[in-house]
Design a protein around this motif. Structure first.
Motif, PDB file in Angstrom:
ATOM      1  N   VAL A 134       2.187  10.024  -3.724  1.00 19.38           N
ATOM      2  CA  VAL A 134       1.086   9.708  -2.808  1.00 19.38           C
ATOM      3  C   VAL A 134       0.081  10.849  -2.725  1.00 19.38           C
ATOM      4  N   GLN A 165       8.977   4.206  -4.089  1.00 25.14           N
ATOM      5  CA  GLN A 165       7.662   4.762  -3.764  1.00 25.14           C
ATOM      6  C   GLN A 165       7.259   5.803  -4.804  1.00 25.14           C
ATOM      7  N   ASP A 175       0.847  -1.190   0.000  1.00 23.41           N
ATOM      8  CA  ASP A 175       0.000   0.000   0.000  1.00 23.41           C
ATOM      9  C   ASP A 175       0.888   1.249   0.000  1.00 23.41           C
ATOM     10  N   GLU A 176       0.259   2.428  -0.060  1.00 22.56           N
ATOM     11  CA  GLU A 176       0.940   3.720  -0.049  1.00 22.56           C
ATOM     12  C   GLU A 176       2.002   3.830  -1.151  1.00 22.56           C
ATOM     13  N   LEU A 184      -3.688   4.053  -3.771  1.00 19.82           N
ATOM     14  CA  LEU A 184      -2.247   3.885  -3.572  1.00 19.82           C
ATOM     15  C   LEU A 184      -1.845   2.426  -3.367  1.00 19.82           C
ATOM     16  N   ALA A 194      -6.508   6.431   0.055  1.00 18.32           N
ATOM     17  CA  ALA A 194      -5.680   5.250   0.309  1.00 18.32           C
ATOM     18  C   ALA A 194      -5.907   4.147  -0.718  1.00 18.32           C
TER      19      ALA A 194
END
Length: 750
Positions: free
Chosen positions: A447, A444, A425-426, A463, A460
């Motif tokens: 976001v 990453q 996630d994220e 992501l 959320a």
């Protein structure tokens, strides 16, 4: 016994009433038939067959109704299936085969006008009777003598409206002789005549001639031409454009939603898994894994477990075993049975190992991946990633996430098998060292949306990295969430390319250059209904086409990089009904097939298959002018057995019979078949062809005879049976099409 089934099918399928349910089989409606038009009805309905008793019936000369239609049938595969061309006011094409699993005959019918339909029928060998049921209509087909069948139709009381084909003896399986006996009733030429009846309808079918390939081919061409004309007149331009990219093969048989598709590394088989389904009484049916022949689409094996509700699958590198990860069934009180990870021998179907593995999560379902060396298996097990020994099922390593703030959503191995990428996630992708379990790198994506000095966080659910895939180039890793697709340079730890696409089910081509994923349609109406292909070198979208009307659920490349398998759902027939299919797409353009050199023995086998006398029929289509029919014969015989073949073509030109000649041998150094031909006063031409044993296809291209080049001829010749081939030929100059033809060749003698 000869023609029972054609009639039975013909009558039953062309004469369906409006209330009769339609099956999920719809092979041709999207690409060949009208988009919206309903299938018209006919005066003829289902059929039945024989009994030893001689019932009274009107003589043919006294038949008040005259002939209601005709049918011609022949073997498609002797002793296993037949095909027929009929006409009851509307021309149609039928195929009938025996299903060993159900003990019933599967019938499919494609009319020139309307959509394809299918149904089942049962044969009672003792009474020589075929019985069908469609909606409330029951058909009985009774053979009176070798060349006569009585057909009667009645209507049930209406209490049971669901289609439940009658079975004369529950669970009975027919012997090969009985199957042949029933199927032979479809072979030959037949006419239908009305009979007096107190029931709904009655017909008398008379065989008036034997099977004739020339007559059959003629009627098939007429049927196909009618279907094309109707499609051209009634099919909308918008739909034609939408379906311009068509699959080369469609695999049907899954009841539940397809969750995983995998192509065997040797290119010969495709495996697909589904999530199970609920029947009409809302009882759960088990999920299944099916193994298909990649060339013919034939179903080779089905694997089921009543305690499993969803599957993920992956092939071993040697193509002999399947890793199957199954999620446990959830009972009505909310209890979930344990999930499993098993390894199955594909040839025997024997389960080699089975270990308990917790079910996957809500967002990604099940996931399993075989290590490149074939020694280990990685899978999502509950909230962790677990690595097992493929031979013993021993747990080797657990990459723990249950006690962290990360959620596991997707996994994949790197090309050398030393690391696993974990999508979280994220917008996080973590690279884990398998030997130590350590995180060696974190990637990453964005976001939030930056506006000036502020960042507005994305929800959320946008992501979640639901798909990761590692390129064979090693340094490239693709990841995708609900808002972005990224191709990462793993060494530098930064994004090489970012696409504004919410792609799922990512898969790299074997050369590591092309990346494919499921994306939204061009109108953005149905999520993940299209397939997109990106070029990692240029960072551009190379190709995009609509694939499954209700969404793509899995993707897998063929090992040679020329084809793509997609699992997904299309609109079924009936309210809120979906049809689960696996489609095979041939990708042309910059992705070129990899050439394989044949051994001397393999090359000799390819040439030996062509030996014999052939009949060639088709249609020639000059760029300027009208299409015209093509008919000729070809005789192929050894010049030097196992090394070279001579060809003689004979046809009518200007009222005269003329012959042309060709010669073929195999150049082992270049791995190509070299074909030389001389047509009339034209100069000799040469072409080079390569044979693909997986698809049984020979692809050829002419060799320029002058420095200036000139027209180029390309051919694609595919075996479609033991004694039949299909060929497409194009002649182009400077990219402009000058001439093309499509032919079917049928062997008449060896």
């Amino acid at each position: 016994m000869r023609v029972l089934l054609p009639l039975l099918l013909v009558a039953g399928m062309v004469g369906c009433s409006a209330e009769s349910p339609v099956s999920d089989s719809d092979e041709t409606s999207s690409s060949q038939g009208p988009a919206e038009a309903p299938a018209p009805t006919s005066r003829v309905s289902p059929l039945k067959v024989e009994n030893d008793e001689k019932d009274a019936r009107p003589a043919m000369d006294d038949d008040p109704g005259g002939s209601n239609g005709t049918l011609i049938g022949r073997w498609k595969e002797r002793g296993r299936s037949v095909e027929a061309i009929g006409n009851q006011g509307i021309p149609y094409h039928q195929i009938v085969r025996y299903d060993e699993k159900t003990g019933r005959f599967e019938e499919s019918m494609t009319p020139a006008f309307g959509k394809s339909q299918s149904r089942q029928a049962t044969w009672d060998p003792s009474s020589k009777t075929l019985t069908t049921r469609q909606g409330r209509q029951v058909g009985v087909f009774k053979r009176v003598d070798q060349d006569t069948i009585e057909i009667t139709f009645t209507t049930s009381d209406g209490k049971d409206v669901k289609e439940k084909p009658a079975v004369s003896v529950p669970g009975q399986r027919l012997t090969p002789e009985q199957i042949t006996e029933a199927l032979e009733l479809r072979i030959g030429q037949w006419t239908f005549h009305t009979m007096p009846t107190s029931g709904q309808a009655a017909f008398l079918a008379k065989r008036v001639g034997s099977a004739d390939d020339a007559e059959f081919d003629k009627r098939y061409r007429e049927f196909d031409l009618n279907r094309q004309k109707i499609a051209k007149r009634f099919g909308s331009r918008k739909r034609a454009k939408k379906n311009a990219y068509q699959p080369s093969l469609v695999l049907k048989g899954h009841k539940g939603k397809i969750t995983s598709v995998a192509w065997s590394p040797d290119g010969k088989k495709i495996a697909s898994g589904d999530s199970g389904v609920f029947d009409d009484e809302f009882k759960p049916l088990p999920a299944s894994v099916k193994v298909w022949d990649a060339a013919s689409g034939k179903e080779l094996r089905t694997i089921e477990n009543p305690k499993i509700v969803a599957y993920s699958i992956d092939w071993s590198p040697d193509s002999t075993r399947l890793a199957i990860k199954g999620g446990g069934f959830v009972s009505m009180d909310g209890e979930q049975s344990p999930g499993t990870l098993s390894v199955v021998d594909v040839v025997s179907g024997k389960q080699l190992i089975s270990v308990e593995a917790a079910s996957g999560n809500l967002f990604v379902g099940e996931a399993v991946a075989w290590s490149p060396d074939g020694k280990s298996l990685a899978a999502i097990s509950g909230e962790d990633v677990v690595v097992w020994a493929a031979a013993t099922g021993k747990r080797l390593r657990t990459l723990k996430y249950a006690e962290t703030d990360r959620s596991v959503l997707s996994i994949c191995w790197n090309p050398d098998g030393s690391r696993i990428a974990v999508g979280c996630d994220e917008e996080f992708v973590e690279i884990r060292e398998v030997s130590t379990g350590k995180i060696v790198k974190k990637l990453q994506g964005e976001v939030g949306l930056k506006i000036g000095n502020k960042t507005i966080p994305y929800p959320a659910l946008m992501l979640l990295v639901e798909s990761v895939s590692w390129s064979s180039k090693s340094k490239w890793l693709a990841s995708s969430s609900s808002q972005k697709l990224k191709i990462w340079d793993v060494i530098k730890g930064e994004a090489l390319w970012t696409f504004d696409d919410a792609a799922k089910h990512l898969a790299w081509s074997p050369d590591g250059i092309k990346l494919t994923g499921a994306t939204t349609t061009s109108l953005g109406m149905i999520k993940n209904a299209s397939i997109s292909v990106w070029d990692a070198k240029s960072g551009t979208e190379w190709k995009k086409f609509e694939a499954h009307e209700k969404g793509v659920t899995s993707l897998a490349w063929s090992p040679d990089g020329t084809r793509l398998a997609s699992g997904g759902e299309d609109r079924g027939k009936g309210f809120l009904r979906n049809l689960s299919t696996v489609k095979i797409w041939t990708l042309s353009g910059r992705t070129k097939p990899t050439a394989k050199k044949l051994t001397a023995k393999e090359a000799a086998e390819v040439m030996a298959w062509e030996i014999g006398k052939w009949e060639i029929r088709g249609q020639a289509m000059p760029a300027e002018g009208q299409p015209r029919a093509m008919e000729m014969t070809m005789e192929a015989r050894w010049k030097v057995e196992g090394k070279s073949v001579d060809y003689k073509f004979t046809l009518e030109e200007g009222g005269k019979t003329v012959s042309y000649f060709g010669h073929q041998d195999y150049n082992a150094a270049k791995g190509v078949f070299v074909y030389r031909s001389k047509w009339g006063e034209n100069p000799e031409t040469t072409s080079h062809s390569r044979y693909d044993p997986v698809t049984r296809t020979l692809r050829g291209q002419s060799v320029p005879t002058a420095p200036s080049g000139g027209p180029t001829t390309t051919t694609v010749t595919k075996r479609v049976g033991d004694d039949r081939t299909q060929q497409k030929l194009e002649v182009r100059e400077d990219g402009r099409l000058l001439y093309s033809h499509e032919t079917v060749s049928t062997r008449k003698a060896h």
